[in-house]
Design an enzyme around this catalytic site. Structure first.
Site, PDB file in Angstrom:
ATOM      1  N   ARG A 135      -0.557  -8.666  13.639  1.00 37.91           N
ATOM      2  CA  ARG A 135      -1.050  -7.732  12.662  1.00 37.91           C
ATOM      3  C   ARG A 135      -1.976  -8.528  11.765  1.00 37.91           C
ATOM      4  NH1 ARG A 135       4.436  -5.242  10.489  1.00 37.91           N
ATOM      5  NH2 ARG A 135       3.022  -4.103   9.023  1.00 37.91           N
ATOM      6  N   ARG A 169      11.639  -2.536  11.158  1.00 40.65           N
ATOM      7  CA  ARG A 169      10.497  -1.993  11.894  1.00 40.65           C
ATOM      8  C   ARG A 169      10.357  -2.917  13.045  1.00 40.65           C
ATOM      9  NH1 ARG A 169       5.643   0.135   8.163  1.00 40.65           N
ATOM     10  NH2 ARG A 169       4.453  -1.032   9.868  1.00 40.65           N
ATOM     11  N   LYS A 177       0.764  -1.226   0.015  1.00 40.24           N
ATOM     12  CA  LYS A 177      -0.003   0.034   0.040  1.00 40.24           C
ATOM     13  C   LYS A 177       1.108   1.344   0.049  1.00 40.24           C
ATOM     14  CE  LYS A 177      -1.859  -0.937   3.802  1.00 40.24           C
ATOM     15  NZ  LYS A 177      -1.112  -2.474   4.281  1.00 40.24           N
ATOM     16  N   ARG A 218      -9.223   1.708   8.972  1.00 36.52           N
ATOM     17  CA  ARG A 218      -8.656   0.396   9.427  1.00 36.52           C
ATOM     18  C   ARG A 218      -9.761  -0.446   9.927  1.00 36.52           C
ATOM     19  NH1 ARG A 218      -3.333   0.725   8.842  1.00 36.52           N
ATOM     20  NH2 ARG A 218      -2.011  -0.851   9.562  1.00 36.52           N
ATOM     21  N   ARG A 256      11.677  -6.101   4.576  1.00 38.14           N
ATOM     22  CA  ARG A 256      11.583  -4.769   4.421  1.00 38.14           C
ATOM     23  C   ARG A 256      12.574  -4.022   5.334  1.00 38.14           C
ATOM     24  NH1 ARG A 256       5.957  -1.764   5.348  1.00 38.14           N
ATOM     25  NH2 ARG A 256       5.892  -3.132   7.264  1.00 38.14           N
TER      26      ARG A 256
HETATM   27  P1  AP5 Z   1       4.998  -1.689   1.680  1.00 38.16           P
HETATM   28  O1  AP5 Z   1       4.741  -0.837   0.452  1.00 38.16           O
HETATM   29  O2  AP5 Z   1       5.965  -1.105   2.804  1.00 38.16           O
HETATM   30  O3  AP5 Z   1       3.558  -2.227   2.332  1.00 38.16           O
HETATM   31  P2  AP5 Z   1       2.309  -1.832   3.029  1.00 38.16           P
HETATM   32  O4  AP5 Z   1       1.080  -2.351   2.620  1.00 38.16           O
HETATM   33  O5  AP5 Z   1       2.508  -0.206   3.083  1.00 38.16           O
HETATM   34  O6  AP5 Z   1       2.706  -2.425   4.670  1.00 38.16           O
HETATM   35  P3  AP5 Z   1       2.540  -1.820   6.194  1.00 38.16           P
HETATM   36  O7  AP5 Z   1       3.511  -2.806   6.843  1.00 38.16           O
HETATM   37  O8  AP5 Z   1       3.328  -0.283   6.282  1.00 38.16           O
HETATM   38  O9  AP5 Z   1       1.313  -1.548   6.181  1.00 38.16           O
HETATM   39  P4  AP5 Z   1       0.740  -1.692   7.539  1.00 38.16           P
HETATM   40  O10 AP5 Z   1      -0.900  -1.445   7.256  1.00 38.16           O
HETATM   41  O11 AP5 Z   1       0.633  -3.102   8.421  1.00 38.16           O
HETATM   42  O12 AP5 Z   1       1.409  -0.725   8.526  1.00 38.16           O
HETATM   43  P5  AP5 Z   1       1.026   0.808   8.982  1.00 38.16           P
HETATM   44  O13 AP5 Z   1       2.311   1.406   8.710  1.00 38.16           O
HETATM   45  O14 AP5 Z   1      -0.381   1.556   8.134  1.00 38.16           O
HETATM   46  O15 AP5 Z   1       5.596  -2.989   1.249  1.00 38.16           O
HETATM   47  C1  AP5 Z   1       6.125  -4.043   2.242  1.00 38.16           C
HETATM   48  C2  AP5 Z   1       7.544  -4.619   1.494  1.00 38.16           C
HETATM   49  O16 AP5 Z   1       7.399  -5.137   0.452  1.00 38.16           O
HETATM   50  C3  AP5 Z   1       8.499  -3.394   1.290  1.00 38.16           C
HETATM   51  O17 AP5 Z   1       9.713  -3.721   1.441  1.00 38.16           O
HETATM   52  C4  AP5 Z   1       8.393  -3.059  -0.153  1.00 38.16           C
HETATM   53  O18 AP5 Z   1       9.515  -2.791  -0.978  1.00 38.16           O
HETATM   54  C5  AP5 Z   1       7.937  -4.537  -0.648  1.00 38.16           C
HETATM   55  N1  AP5 Z   1       7.154  -4.621  -1.947  1.00 38.16           N
HETATM   56  C6  AP5 Z   1       6.110  -3.652  -2.138  1.00 38.16           C
HETATM   57  N2  AP5 Z   1       5.364  -3.870  -3.236  1.00 38.16           N
HETATM   58  C7  AP5 Z   1       5.941  -5.060  -3.755  1.00 38.16           C
HETATM   59  C8  AP5 Z   1       5.834  -5.632  -4.794  1.00 38.16           C
HETATM   60  N3  AP5 Z   1       4.910  -5.623  -5.709  1.00 38.16           N
HETATM   61  N4  AP5 Z   1       6.755  -6.861  -5.058  1.00 38.16           N
HETATM   62  C9  AP5 Z   1       7.720  -7.321  -4.438  1.00 38.16           C
HETATM   63  N5  AP5 Z   1       7.975  -6.328  -3.073  1.00 38.16           N
HETATM   64  C10 AP5 Z   1       7.117  -5.349  -2.815  1.00 38.16           C
HETATM   65  O19 AP5 Z   1       0.682   0.545  10.292  1.00 38.16           O
HETATM   66  C11 AP5 Z   1       1.491   0.341  11.456  1.00 38.16           C
HETATM   67  C12 AP5 Z   1       0.986   0.235  12.675  1.00 38.16           C
HETATM   68  O20 AP5 Z   1       0.287   1.686  12.858  1.00 38.16           O
HETATM   69  C13 AP5 Z   1      -0.358  -0.660  12.856  1.00 38.16           C
HETATM   70  O21 AP5 Z   1      -0.222  -2.113  12.902  1.00 38.16           O
HETATM   71  C14 AP5 Z   1      -1.082   0.250  13.965  1.00 38.16           C
HETATM   72  O22 AP5 Z   1      -0.727  -0.063  15.173  1.00 38.16           O
HETATM   73  C15 AP5 Z   1      -0.942   1.468  13.658  1.00 38.16           C
HETATM   74  N6  AP5 Z   1      -1.987   2.222  12.655  1.00 38.16           N
HETATM   75  C16 AP5 Z   1      -1.880   2.605  11.326  1.00 38.16           C
HETATM   76  N7  AP5 Z   1      -2.954   3.057  11.045  1.00 38.16           N
HETATM   77  C17 AP5 Z   1      -3.995   2.691  11.900  1.00 38.16           C
HETATM   78  C18 AP5 Z   1      -5.060   2.987  11.903  1.00 38.16           C
HETATM   79  N8  AP5 Z   1      -6.072   3.532  10.777  1.00 38.16           N
HETATM   80  N9  AP5 Z   1      -5.919   2.466  13.076  1.00 38.16           N
HETATM   81  C19 AP5 Z   1      -5.361   1.861  14.025  1.00 38.16           C
HETATM   82  N10 AP5 Z   1      -4.043   1.605  13.841  1.00 38.16           N
HETATM   83  C20 AP5 Z   1      -3.311   2.146  12.953  1.00 38.16           C
END
Ligand code: AP5
Length: 212
Positions: free
Chosen positions: A170, A159, A16, A91, A126
């Site tokens: 998660r 991370r 994402k 979310r 990552r």
């Molecule tokens: P990446 O693009 O980083 O993936 P992502 O979907 O953004 O993953 P996140 O782990 O950041 O999402 P998340 O939803 O768990 O965490 P968030 O930060 O929002 O890609 C992942 C890896 O794959 C990278 O290394 C990339 O290079 C590689 N890659 C990407 N695309 C690829 C492809 N097509 N092919 C091969 N490799 C690829 O949230 C973190 C925490 O914050 C949550 O757990 C929660 O505690 C809190 N939080 C955030 N938002 C909320 C909310 N709305 N409500 C409550 N808690 C929240």
């Protein structure tokens, strides 16, 4: 003509953030990542960061009212509210309803679909920059020099929530609380599935195709 109020939905590690950054640059849209905002607050040691830290490190969702407050404040800027990509928000169904109560109607929800082995491979490989937040993958998108950010030269780290126990939590949180949003937005005729198993370039191409 591109649609302008977008949301990226999908499990952790679906890609994402990677796609939201590309879309935001290409179409000059604000990239609103609640995960990035919370991580910044955590690093700065603000009240918000302290509140969020324990949930995030364990892989649990931060309470709805905390996240809804940050997003409401961000979207109160009329320039941002005109065109944005929400990445990681809403979310939960409660967050989605709060967004509607803010008077925000999304144009399109891009649901990035990947299976569990891919999620685990992507999250465990990552690496993220401690300074500018740029994201890499040791296999699919490695930095030029191991452990060093190409953009700003700072150190790359794993991370805290990309450790196996936190990844498991998660995924459980995603299935219990976030996956119901698929039906929520499908019912509103906003949802488009994107095949996230493809290369980043192919995923981008598919998204550009549906937005055209
Ligand atoms: P990446 O693009 O980083 O993936 P992502 O979907 O953004 O993953 P996140 O782990 O950041 O999402 P998340 O939803 O768990 O965490 P968030 O930060 O929002 O890609 C992942 C890896 O794959 C990278 O290394 C990339 O290079 C590689 N890659 C990407 N695309 C690829 C492809 N097509 N092919 C091969 N490799 C690829 O949230 C973190 C925490 O914050 C949550 O757990 C929660 O505690 C809190 N939080 C955030 N938002 C909320 C909310 N709305 N409500 C409550 N808690 C929240």
């Amino acid at each position: 003509m591109i649609k302008k109020k977008l949301m990226m939905l999908g499990p952790p590690g679906a890609g994402k953030g990677t796609q939201a950054k590309l879309l935001s640059k290409e179409h000059d849209l604000a990239h609103i990542s609640t995960g990035d905002m919370l991580r910044r607050a955590k690093e700065q040691g603000t009240e918000l960061g302290k509140k969020a830290a324990s949930y995030m490190n364990e892989g649990e969702l931060v309470p709805d009212e905390v996240v809804i407050g940050i997003v409401r404040e961000t979207l109160s800027d009329p320039e941002i509210a005109e065109g944005f990509i929400l990445d990681g928000f809403p979310r939960t169904v409660e967050q989605a309803e709060a967004l509607e109560r803010m008077g925000i109607e999304l144009d399109t929800v891009l649901n990035v679909v990947v299976d569990e082995p891919t999620i685990i491979e992507r999250l465990s490989g990552r690496r993220s920059c401690t300074s500018c937040g740029e994201t890499y993958h040791i296999q699919y998108n490695p930095p030029q020099r191991e452990g060093v950010c190409d953009v700003c030269g700072e150190e790359l780290v794993q991370r805290a929530d990309d450790q196996p126990d936190a990844i498991r939590t998660r995924l459980e949180e995603y299935h219990a609380k976030t996956a119901p949003l698929i039906a929520f937005y499908r019912d509103r005729d906003k949802l488009i599935d994107i095949d996230g198993e493809q290369s980043p370039e192919e995923v981008e191409e598919q998204i550009q195709g549906v937005l055209r």
